[in-house]
Design a protein around this motif. Sequence first.
Motif, PDB file in Angstrom:
ATOM      1  N   ARG A   1     -14.367   7.510  -2.661  1.00  0.00           N
ATOM      2  CA  ARG A   1     -13.628   6.254  -2.792  1.00  0.00           C
ATOM      3  C   ARG A   1     -14.571   5.067  -2.860  1.00  0.00           C
ATOM      4  O   ARG A   1     -15.611   5.048  -2.220  1.00  0.00           O
ATOM      5  CB  ARG A   1     -12.687   6.111  -1.593  1.00  0.00           C
TER       6      ARG A   1
ATOM      7  N   CYS B   1     -10.883   7.755  -5.782  1.00  0.00           N
ATOM      8  CA  CYS B   1     -10.007   6.580  -5.828  1.00  0.00           C
ATOM      9  C   CYS B   1     -10.867   5.327  -5.877  1.00  0.00           C
ATOM     10  O   CYS B   1     -11.935   5.278  -5.253  1.00  0.00           O
ATOM     11  CB  CYS B   1      -9.132   6.477  -4.580  1.00  0.00           C
TER      12      CYS B   1
ATOM     13  N   ALA C   1     -14.231   0.587  -2.962  1.00  0.00           N
ATOM     14  CA  ALA C   1     -13.293  -0.520  -2.746  1.00  0.00           C
ATOM     15  C   ALA C   1     -13.993  -1.831  -3.019  1.00  0.00           C
ATOM     16  O   ALA C   1     -15.206  -1.956  -2.822  1.00  0.00           O
ATOM     17  CB  ALA C   1     -12.768  -0.501  -1.316  1.00  0.00           C
TER      18      ALA C   1
ATOM     19  N   VAL D   1      -4.676   0.576  -6.881  1.00  0.00           N
ATOM     20  CA  VAL D   1      -5.465   1.796  -6.689  1.00  0.00           C
ATOM     21  C   VAL D   1      -5.437   2.596  -7.982  1.00  0.00           C
ATOM     22  O   VAL D   1      -4.371   2.807  -8.561  1.00  0.00           O
ATOM     23  CB  VAL D   1      -4.914   2.661  -5.532  1.00  0.00           C
TER      24      VAL D   1
ATOM     25  N   TYR E   1      -3.306   4.512   3.896  1.00  0.00           N
ATOM     26  CA  TYR E   1      -4.035   5.503   3.098  1.00  0.00           C
ATOM     27  C   TYR E   1      -4.120   6.842   3.838  1.00  0.00           C
ATOM     28  O   TYR E   1      -3.922   7.902   3.251  1.00  0.00           O
ATOM     29  CB  TYR E   1      -5.429   4.946   2.804  1.00  0.00           C
TER      30      TYR E   1
ATOM     31  N   ALA F   1       0.837  -1.201   0.000  1.00  0.00           N
ATOM     32  CA  ALA F   1       0.000   0.000   0.000  1.00  0.00           C
ATOM     33  C   ALA F   1       0.870   1.249   0.000  1.00  0.00           C
ATOM     34  O   ALA F   1       0.605   2.205  -0.738  1.00  0.00           O
ATOM     35  CB  ALA F   1      -0.944  -0.006   1.195  1.00  0.00           C
TER      36      ALA F   1
ATOM     37  N   VAL G   1      -2.804  -5.143  -3.494  1.00  0.00           N
ATOM     38  CA  VAL G   1      -3.637  -3.951  -3.653  1.00  0.00           C
ATOM     39  C   VAL G   1      -3.316  -3.252  -4.970  1.00  0.00           C
ATOM     40  O   VAL G   1      -2.182  -3.267  -5.433  1.00  0.00           O
ATOM     41  CB  VAL G   1      -3.448  -2.974  -2.458  1.00  0.00           C
TER      42      VAL G   1
ATOM     43  N   VAL H   1     -10.188   1.306  -5.028  1.00  0.00           N
ATOM     44  CA  VAL H   1      -9.214   0.418  -4.394  1.00  0.00           C
ATOM     45  C   VAL H   1      -9.626  -1.025  -4.658  1.00  0.00           C
ATOM     46  O   VAL H   1     -10.773  -1.404  -4.400  1.00  0.00           O
ATOM     47  CB  VAL H   1      -9.160   0.672  -2.869  1.00  0.00           C
TER      48      VAL H   1
END
Length: 138
Positions: free
Chosen positions: A113, A85, A115, A129, A102, A61, A127, A87
């Motif tokens: 965001r 973002c 995810a 991004v 983060y 990350a 991960v 993720v």
Amino acid sequence: MSAAHAAAAAPPEFLTSPDPAAASLPFSEAVRSGDLLFLSGQIGTVPGKTEVVAGGIAAEAEQTLKNIETVLARHGAGMGDVVKCTVFLADIKEWPAFNEVYRKHFKPPYPARSALAASGLALNARVEVECIAHAPKR
């Protein structure tokens, strides 16, 4: 036609990486469309290589977000310009560990965001991004 309207009407600009390791990959590192900069997904690769840093989710990350900072800076933007973002995690159980890292790179007000957990990421990364930044061309 105003300068803002002309910029909005300009065709997208496809931006490549100067990194030789990225030269053969079939995507642009970023695309500028108007005042928005769309970054391709970043993983925790060691700069100049196609290998992911060792150390698990926290190390990956950290490197992923450093890689994002590098791409943004190369195109005249910073982490404070990021508006969204997405993720992708190899294991959603690693969400809390990702969030710790983060928060070191983004400060309130945070970008929007999303995810999700993925069944596999490039180079077996933990991960990935991708980001969109507000970055008018200077």
